[in-house]
Write an enzyme that holds these catalytic residues in place. Structure first.
Site, PDB file in Angstrom:
ATOM      1  N   CYS A   1       0.768  -1.240   0.124  1.00 53.13           N
ATOM      2  CA  CYS A   1      -0.046   0.006   0.072  1.00 53.13           C
ATOM      3  C   CYS A   1       0.743   1.375  -0.006  1.00 53.13           C
ATOM      4  CB  CYS A   1      -0.936   0.162   1.252  1.00 53.13           C
ATOM      5  SG  CYS A   1      -0.194  -0.341   2.681  1.00 53.13           S
TER       6      CYS A   1
ATOM      7  N   HIS B   1      10.452   9.247 -22.713  1.00 52.74           N
ATOM      8  CA  HIS B   1      11.434   8.097 -22.072  1.00 52.74           C
ATOM      9  C   HIS B   1      11.343   6.911 -23.168  1.00 52.74           C
ATOM     10  CE1 HIS B   1      13.474   4.974 -19.859  1.00 52.74           C
ATOM     11  NE2 HIS B   1      12.453   4.282 -19.914  1.00 52.74           N
TER      12      HIS B   1
ATOM     13  N   CYS C   1      23.979  44.071  13.524  1.00 54.22           N
ATOM     14  CA  CYS C   1      24.048  45.007  12.254  1.00 54.22           C
ATOM     15  C   CYS C   1      23.270  44.520  11.333  1.00 54.22           C
ATOM     16  CB  CYS C   1      25.317  45.546  12.085  1.00 54.22           C
ATOM     17  SG  CYS C   1      26.160  43.891  11.311  1.00 54.22           S
TER      18      CYS C   1
ATOM     19  N   HIS D   1      -1.520   1.567   7.477  1.00 44.75           N
ATOM     20  CA  HIS D   1      -1.968   1.329   5.936  1.00 44.75           C
ATOM     21  C   HIS D   1      -2.157   2.589   5.084  1.00 44.75           C
ATOM     22  CE1 HIS D   1      -4.081  -0.459   2.535  1.00 44.75           C
ATOM     23  NE2 HIS D   1      -5.087   0.342   2.855  1.00 44.75           N
TER      24      HIS D   1
END
EC number: 3.4.19.12
Length: 471
Positions: free
Chosen positions: A146, A170, A292, A427
């Site tokens: 899962c 690709h 500063c 889960h």
């Protein structure tokens, strides 16, 4: 939706009326019968910025130009060319850019009237019956997978990734060309199975649902070969898998290059893969003298997601405020060369460059001093639209500012991964927003629609936001 005087003027000429109604009917037919790949790459992609804006792109009724609403590219087209009518690529409704409203004239919303203007050739042309896939398919849990399927659902419902995969960037350059040996080929296989078209024979086949899992099986095989820790039935982390998967997409891109052996991780600044062009941003870390205000040291580091502390927080904006707030570096013995003083310095993180897709991890898993882990179940309120203006570095703000005013930088929520249970027994479930603004819940192989109100009540672990507008 209103009665449009501009379209009524067109309808005064019967020939012009016929042309408008035939064009509207043809456009609706194309939208209803196109496979998702064609809709994503053509009718839902802006011709100016090339972004895929499902539900927010308009096709010009007069010339076929596709322009987006979010960046006002159709409006610019309308002003420059004088074409004021656009068909929404998601619902097929006609929009008048002069009235700034959808057209409610009965001739354009009554299907019975529109049907009269459909060319006779349609009644004589045989179109093969096709079952169109829309990406709404679950992934079978093959033993504590899962954490993988939840990340995959958020990825394959991301318009940037879908456009990338369907463009076959690709597959046209891959030297392996095998989904059981190449991780990106396996991803492309999943996208093809979830968004491709079935012919009548395939649609009636009992093996169809099984065939749709072939890409997922290939991806599991590749992942386990690359990292054996991902195999088995032990609890895994979805965030770690997100980092794993985008790294593999980048590595596949590197291997596709002609000079792959000469390319290293050090060259990511010039990398044109989808990971670094869409998901990568950069953080600016500044060390400032409190006396500063001299900024003595600034470092820029890339990020692909931001991890946010949630302890004692109630809202996502509070988590971002904590991430961005100034931190006093005690016992740092910082010496400022500007004012010649030694004192505790101030450190602050800001976003140097925002990505197109912003991924946020809510740090729910805490490592304790005794070596054990625990989960933080705190509910963190997160918005549908996220304004990142206040968390940018000065340089990033200046980049977007006009006349010294910093604009809102709005991201839209498109995906969530939630975790149910404990550290050791849990889960993962994904929630994704698709075209038309509808949310769906992906619980392994089960897919169901869910309201946005219910989504916003979820105990989020990962949040996926996509850039929408700067105004």
């Amino acid at each position: 939706m209103s009665i449009c005087p501009h379209i009524q003027q067109v309808f005064q000429n019967e020939k012009s009326k016929d042309g408008v109604l035939k064009t509207c009917n043809a456009a609706r037919y194309i939208l209803n019968h196109s496979v998702p790949k064609e809709k994503f790459l053509n009718t839902m992609k802006c011709g100016t910025c090339h972004e895929i804006n499902s539900g927010a792109t308009f096709m010009c009724l007069q010339c076929g130009f596709c322009g987006c609403w979010n960046h006002s590219h159709f409006l610019s087209h309308s002003k420059q060319i004088g074409h004021i009518f656009g068909i929404n690529s998601n619902n097929g409704l006609l929009f008048c850019f002069k009235c700034e409203d959808y057209i409610g004239n009965i001739d354009l919303i009554n299907d019975a009237i529109l049907a009269k203007y459909w060319d006779d050739v349609c009644t004589k042309t045989m179109v093969p019956s096709m079952e169109r896939r829309d990406g709404l398919s679950g992934l079978i849990n093959m033993g504590s997978t899962c954490f993988m399927s939840s990340i995959l659902q958020c990825l394959i419902h991301n318009p940037y990734f879908i456009r990338h995969s369907m463009s076959q960037i690709h597959s046209n350059n891959c030297k392996v060309r095998s989904p059981d040996k190449c991780f990106s080929c396996a991803l492309d296989k999943i996208v093809h199975e979830l968004y491709g078209a079935l012919n009548t024979k395939q649609a009636s086949s009992s093996s169809t649902s099984t065939n749709r899992q072939t890409g997922f099986i290939y991806l599991l095989t590749c992942a386990w070969k690359i990292n054996q820790n991902l195999a088995g039935y032990s609890q895994q982390d979805a965030h770690e898998f997100w980092q794993f998967i985008i790294n593999q997409i980048h590595q596949s891109y590197v291997l596709d290059l002609p000079n792959a052996k000469e390319v290293s991780r050090a060259n990511n600044k010039q990398c044109e893969c989808i990971v670094h062009t869409v998901f990568e941003g950069s953080l600016e870390s500044s060390i400032v003298c409190p006396g500063c205000q001299n900024n003595s040291k600034t470092t820029i580091d890339p990020f692909l997601d931001l991890s946010l502390d949630i302890k004692d927080k109630k809202k996502l904006y509070e988590c971002l405020d904590s991430f961005h707030k100034k931190e006093q570096l005690k016992d740092f013995n910082y010496h400022c060369g500007e004012c010649n003083s030694t004192q505790d310095a101030i450190k602050q993180l800001g976003i140097h460059k925002l990505p197109s897709v912003l991924v946020l991890q809510l740090k729910r898993f805490e490592h304790l001093l005794n070596g054990s882990n625990r989960k933080l179940d705190d509910f963190i309120e997160f918005p549908t639209y996220l304004n990142m203006k206040n968390y940018c570095s000065t340089k990033e703000k200046d980049k977007h500012s006009e006349n010294g005013k910093v604009p809102d930088i709005i991201y839209e929520l498109i995906g969530i991964v939630s975790h149910k249970g404990t550290v050791n027994e849990g889960h993962y479930i994904a929630f994704c927003k698709i075209s038309g603004g509808q949310w769906f819940k992906f619980n392994d192989s089960m897919v169901s629609s869910i309201s946005q109100e219910e989504v916003l009540k979820e105990q989020a672990y990962l949040l996926f936001y996509t850039i929408r507008q700067v105004n």
